[in-house]
Design a protein around this motif. Sequence first.
Motif, PDB file in Angstrom:
ATOM      1  N   VAL A   1       0.881  -1.170   0.000  1.00 30.60           N
ATOM      2  CA  VAL A   1       0.000   0.000   0.000  1.00 30.60           C
ATOM      3  C   VAL A   1       0.919   1.221   0.000  1.00 30.60           C
ATOM      4  O   VAL A   1       1.576   1.508   1.007  1.00 30.60           O
ATOM      5  CB  VAL A   1      -0.938   0.011   1.217  1.00 30.60           C
ATOM      6  CG1 VAL A   1      -1.840   1.237   1.175  1.00 30.60           C
ATOM      7  CG2 VAL A   1      -1.764  -1.266   1.277  1.00 30.60           C
ATOM      8  N   THR A   2       0.998   1.918  -1.121  1.00 30.89           N
ATOM      9  CA  THR A   2       1.921   3.041  -1.291  1.00 30.89           C
ATOM     10  C   THR A   2       1.154   4.353  -1.193  1.00 30.89           C
ATOM     11  O   THR A   2       0.154   4.535  -1.888  1.00 30.89           O
ATOM     12  CB  THR A   2       2.639   2.955  -2.649  1.00 30.89           C
ATOM     13  OG1 THR A   2       3.272   1.686  -2.771  1.00 30.89           O
ATOM     14  CG2 THR A   2       3.686   4.052  -2.770  1.00 30.89           C
ATOM     15  N   VAL A   3       1.635   5.245  -0.328  1.00 30.36           N
ATOM     16  CA  VAL A   3       1.009   6.549  -0.101  1.00 30.36           C
ATOM     17  C   VAL A   3       1.999   7.621  -0.546  1.00 30.36           C
ATOM     18  O   VAL A   3       3.117   7.687  -0.029  1.00 30.36           O
ATOM     19  CB  VAL A   3       0.623   6.735   1.381  1.00 30.36           C
ATOM     20  CG1 VAL A   3       0.001   8.111   1.589  1.00 30.36           C
ATOM     21  CG2 VAL A   3      -0.326   5.641   1.832  1.00 30.36           C
TER      22      VAL A   3
ATOM     23  N   ALA B   1      15.315   9.695   8.675  1.00 32.78           N
ATOM     24  CA  ALA B   1      15.973   8.591   9.382  1.00 32.78           C
ATOM     25  C   ALA B   1      15.322   8.337  10.738  1.00 32.78           C
ATOM     26  O   ALA B   1      15.104   7.181  11.134  1.00 32.78           O
ATOM     27  CB  ALA B   1      17.464   8.900   9.554  1.00 32.78           C
ATOM     28  N   ARG B   2      14.995   9.407  11.458  1.00 31.30           N
ATOM     29  CA  ARG B   2      14.325   9.229  12.748  1.00 31.30           C
ATOM     30  C   ARG B   2      12.933   8.635  12.564  1.00 31.30           C
ATOM     31  O   ARG B   2      12.528   7.739  13.323  1.00 31.30           O
ATOM     32  CB  ARG B   2      14.225  10.568  13.472  1.00 31.30           C
ATOM     33  CG  ARG B   2      13.573  10.474  14.847  1.00 31.30           C
ATOM     34  CD  ARG B   2      13.575  11.818  15.556  1.00 31.30           C
ATOM     35  NE  ARG B   2      12.977  11.703  16.879  1.00 31.30           N
ATOM     36  CZ  ARG B   2      11.678  11.818  17.132  1.00 31.30           C
ATOM     37  NH1 ARG B   2      10.834  12.034  16.124  1.00 31.30           N
ATOM     38  NH2 ARG B   2      11.205  11.698  18.354  1.00 31.30           N
ATOM     39  N   ALA B   3      12.198   9.111  11.556  1.00 29.57           N
ATOM     40  CA  ALA B   3      10.867   8.552  11.308  1.00 29.57           C
ATOM     41  C   ALA B   3      10.953   7.081  10.923  1.00 29.57           C
ATOM     42  O   ALA B   3      10.116   6.267  11.333  1.00 29.57           O
ATOM     43  CB  ALA B   3      10.173   9.349  10.208  1.00 29.57           C
ATOM     44  N   GLN B   4      11.982   6.707  10.155  1.00 27.29           N
ATOM     45  CA  GLN B   4      12.140   5.305   9.779  1.00 27.29           C
ATOM     46  C   GLN B   4      12.432   4.432  10.992  1.00 27.29           C
ATOM     47  O   GLN B   4      11.929   3.303  11.104  1.00 27.29           O
ATOM     48  CB  GLN B   4      13.270   5.180   8.747  1.00 27.29           C
ATOM     49  CG  GLN B   4      13.481   3.778   8.223  1.00 27.29           C
ATOM     50  CD  GLN B   4      12.260   3.227   7.535  1.00 27.29           C
ATOM     51  OE1 GLN B   4      11.651   3.905   6.717  1.00 27.29           O
ATOM     52  NE2 GLN B   4      11.895   2.006   7.854  1.00 27.29           N
ATOM     53  N   ARG B   5      13.225   4.940  11.921  1.00 30.73           N
ATOM     54  CA  ARG B   5      13.492   4.176  13.147  1.00 30.73           C
ATOM     55  C   ARG B   5      12.211   4.002  13.960  1.00 30.73           C
ATOM     56  O   ARG B   5      11.992   2.934  14.558  1.00 30.73           O
ATOM     57  CB  ARG B   5      14.558   4.874  13.984  1.00 30.73           C
ATOM     58  CG  ARG B   5      15.958   4.824  13.398  1.00 30.73           C
ATOM     59  CD  ARG B   5      16.998   5.213  14.425  1.00 30.73           C
ATOM     60  NE  ARG B   5      16.768   6.541  14.962  1.00 30.73           N
ATOM     61  CZ  ARG B   5      17.286   7.644  14.455  1.00 30.73           C
ATOM     62  NH1 ARG B   5      18.064   7.574  13.382  1.00 30.73           N
ATOM     63  NH2 ARG B   5      17.047   8.822  14.999  1.00 30.73           N
ATOM     64  N   MET B   6      11.363   5.022  13.985  1.00 30.32           N
ATOM     65  CA  MET B   6      10.135   4.927  14.775  1.00 30.32           C
ATOM     66  C   MET B   6       9.158   3.927  14.170  1.00 30.32           C
ATOM     67  O   MET B   6       8.578   3.099  14.877  1.00 30.32           O
ATOM     68  CB  MET B   6       9.484   6.306  14.900  1.00 30.32           C
ATOM     69  CG  MET B   6      10.293   7.303  15.702  1.00 30.32           C
ATOM     70  SD  MET B   6       9.440   8.888  15.907  1.00 30.32           S
ATOM     71  CE  MET B   6       8.080   8.403  16.951  1.00 30.32           C
ATOM     72  N   VAL B   7       8.952   3.978  12.849  1.00 32.94           N
ATOM     73  CA  VAL B   7       7.978   3.065  12.244  1.00 32.94           C
ATOM     74  C   VAL B   7       8.502   1.648  12.178  1.00 32.94           C
ATOM     75  O   VAL B   7       7.715   0.695  12.040  1.00 32.94           O
ATOM     76  CB  VAL B   7       7.589   3.547  10.834  1.00 32.94           C
ATOM     77  CG1 VAL B   7       6.960   4.922  10.890  1.00 32.94           C
ATOM     78  CG2 VAL B   7       8.793   3.561   9.892  1.00 32.94           C
ATOM     79  N   ALA B   8       9.825   1.459  12.256  1.00 33.97           N
ATOM     80  CA  ALA B   8      10.361   0.097  12.252  1.00 33.97           C
ATOM     81  C   ALA B   8       9.993  -0.655  13.514  1.00 33.97           C
ATOM     82  O   ALA B   8       9.831  -1.878  13.489  1.00 33.97           O
ATOM     83  CB  ALA B   8      11.881   0.135  12.062  1.00 33.97           C
ATOM     84  N   GLY B   9       9.871   0.068  14.642  1.00 36.06           N
ATOM     85  CA  GLY B   9       9.477  -0.578  15.885  1.00 36.06           C
ATOM     86  C   GLY B   9      10.558  -1.420  16.521  1.00 36.06           C
ATOM     87  O   GLY B   9      10.278  -2.192  17.444  1.00 36.06           O
TER      88      GLY B   9
ATOM     89  N   LEU C   1       9.876   4.448   4.832  1.00 31.44           N
ATOM     90  CA  LEU C   1       9.786   5.884   4.551  1.00 31.44           C
ATOM     91  C   LEU C   1      11.066   6.422   3.946  1.00 31.44           C
ATOM     92  O   LEU C   1      11.272   7.629   3.918  1.00 31.44           O
ATOM     93  CB  LEU C   1       9.477   6.657   5.846  1.00 31.44           C
ATOM     94  CG  LEU C   1       8.193   6.305   6.586  1.00 31.44           C
ATOM     95  CD1 LEU C   1       8.123   7.076   7.901  1.00 31.44           C
ATOM     96  CD2 LEU C   1       6.975   6.597   5.739  1.00 31.44           C
ATOM     97  N   SER C   2      11.930   5.549   3.473  1.00 37.03           N
ATOM     98  CA  SER C   2      13.262   5.972   3.038  1.00 37.03           C
ATOM     99  C   SER C   2      13.282   6.577   1.642  1.00 37.03           C
ATOM    100  O   SER C   2      14.269   7.200   1.260  1.00 37.03           O
ATOM    101  CB  SER C   2      14.218   4.776   3.085  1.00 37.03           C
ATOM    102  OG  SER C   2      13.766   3.729   2.235  1.00 37.03           O
ATOM    103  N   THR C   3      12.220   6.420   0.860  1.00 40.40           N
ATOM    104  CA  THR C   3      12.217   6.894  -0.527  1.00 40.40           C
ATOM    105  C   THR C   3      11.375   8.163  -0.652  1.00 40.40           C
ATOM    106  O   THR C   3      10.220   8.167  -0.227  1.00 40.40           O
ATOM    107  CB  THR C   3      11.658   5.825  -1.468  1.00 40.40           C
ATOM    108  OG1 THR C   3      12.390   4.616  -1.275  1.00 40.40           O
ATOM    109  CG2 THR C   3      11.773   6.261  -2.916  1.00 40.40           C
ATOM    110  N   PRO C   4      11.913   9.233  -1.222  1.00 40.44           N
ATOM    111  CA  PRO C   4      11.085  10.430  -1.441  1.00 40.44           C
ATOM    112  C   PRO C   4      10.000  10.160  -2.479  1.00 40.44           C
ATOM    113  O   PRO C   4      10.132   9.297  -3.343  1.00 40.44           O
ATOM    114  CB  PRO C   4      12.094  11.478  -1.931  1.00 40.44           C
ATOM    115  CG  PRO C   4      13.441  10.929  -1.577  1.00 40.44           C
ATOM    116  CD  PRO C   4      13.312   9.454  -1.594  1.00 40.44           C
ATOM    117  N   SER C   5       8.933  10.918  -2.379  1.00 39.26           N
ATOM    118  CA  SER C   5       7.832  10.773  -3.318  1.00 39.26           C
ATOM    119  C   SER C   5       8.185  11.459  -4.642  1.00 39.26           C
ATOM    120  O   SER C   5       8.852  12.498  -4.650  1.00 39.26           O
ATOM    121  CB  SER C   5       6.557  11.396  -2.745  1.00 39.26           C
ATOM    122  OG  SER C   5       5.533  11.438  -3.712  1.00 39.26           O
ATOM    123  N   PRO C   6       7.765  10.892  -5.764  1.00 37.93           N
ATOM    124  CA  PRO C   6       8.015  11.595  -7.042  1.00 37.93           C
ATOM    125  C   PRO C   6       7.258  12.905  -7.151  1.00 37.93           C
ATOM    126  O   PRO C   6       7.567  13.717  -8.020  1.00 37.93           O
ATOM    127  CB  PRO C   6       7.535  10.582  -8.088  1.00 37.93           C
ATOM    128  CG  PRO C   6       6.597   9.687  -7.367  1.00 37.93           C
ATOM    129  CD  PRO C   6       7.110   9.604  -5.960  1.00 37.93           C
TER     130      PRO C   6
END
Length: 475
Positions: A263-265, A278-286, A319-324
């Motif tokens: 599911v891509t947003v 990077a901080r957001a990726q650490r948080m969603v990784a759990g 969340l590591s990839t920017p949106s086009p």
Amino acid sequence: MIEIPELAAGGLAAGTLSAFALGGGLLRARRARARQQAEIEALRARLDATGQELDRAAAAFTAEIEHLVTKRMPAEATRSAHAHVQVPGPLGPAGTGTDRVLEGLRNAIAHERKRVDAAARAGMRGTTREIQAGLYRLQDVLHGLQQRYDDPELAQTLFALDHENEQSLRRAQVAAVVCGAWVGLAREESHLVDAVTGGQARLVGYHRIQVHHHLEPGTALVSHAVEPVAIIVAELLDNALRHSSPDTAVVVNLERAHHGVTVTVDDAGVGMAPDERARAQRMVAGSEPILLSELGDPPRMGLAAIGQLTRQFDLTVDLSTPSPYGGVRAVLLVKNHLLSYIDPVLHPASASAAPTTRQQEDHEPQPDQVHLIPGSDDGTRRRPASPEPAPGARSPFEPAPAPARPAPADAAPEPADEDGLPRRRRRAPAAAPADLRRPASPSRSPEESAAALGALQSATNAARLAAASEGSDPR
């Protein structure tokens, strides 16, 4: 007989020798006393130097202790909550032993923060449980009022109140999840697109979300994954809506992947800096525990709730990839063991869900998959035959094959291939009947939807009253 002059000369000589011997002794004693005095002066100088060195060491030790107490320990305490804070080093070599003091302080602070955070979580968990129960009761009351009254204006007001209640329920649910509580709902197996639509319906600005459904019809979630996926999708969409302009759209794509479904947003918002991403990726990784004090003031619990759910239900958010489109791209991966299959004919997805793009491509009824309905007006109306489940195991994305039917008497024989085996002849797909095609859902305003629902409820009540009056007719 010795003469007096000789005696005098001998005595004089002996006296002279005695005087020389006594003078030599005095000279040696004076020299020894001088050496002792020199040694005493040297010892005094060394003692004074040692005293001065001790004074300097004591002053350095005192300065090191003062530096430890006033600079290093507060910085270490602040660093436990803010990792970017730098802890000053010791003033000199003598302060290297104070590192063990800082390590002990660090461990004590971490233990105390965990204890305080656990107590805060327990208190908030109990509070959110009571709030959720009250909001669920209010939701039941609103649904009862929607079924009871037919006035379009009242129905519109009730729908608005229900939506506001749904948003409050979502916030309480997210807070409970962050505090370690269960998601609060146990649902049946549902279509994946329905879970995405359910997460979309919980948000302000849901009309800005465009869902593109590219999955096989019938792709569903197991029961215990429905609500976690809906919560995660709702939080990802909420972040996308909050951090993008109100005149832009948020695009959601449902795609099949090798390990599951994605599911891509994508949003066209302000994006994120590399350190923020990077901080957001650490948080969603759990993978790392997150304390309530690390969520800001006021606390932002969306990403923390996603991290809790991804760890508990074996989900993955990237969340590591920017949106086009210039904003942020969030990709939720639902793995295969959380997926199921629901017959889209017997149990179709909700009418508000986005239709799949593969419905006409892969699942158009073929001429050999339809049969006549007896008793129809023209005798030619068709409907797709419902596939029966196969007795053996099958893939969760493969519908059970339809039972074999004998070929019609007037059917032409199937051509055979080189091995003599029958070969199916490719036929053009039959067009779906006009009365079975899904009508395109026109865009309606909330007022028109409320008026339509009110008219439907009025007609239903009128039909019930007419049926009751006919049943009570004495004839």
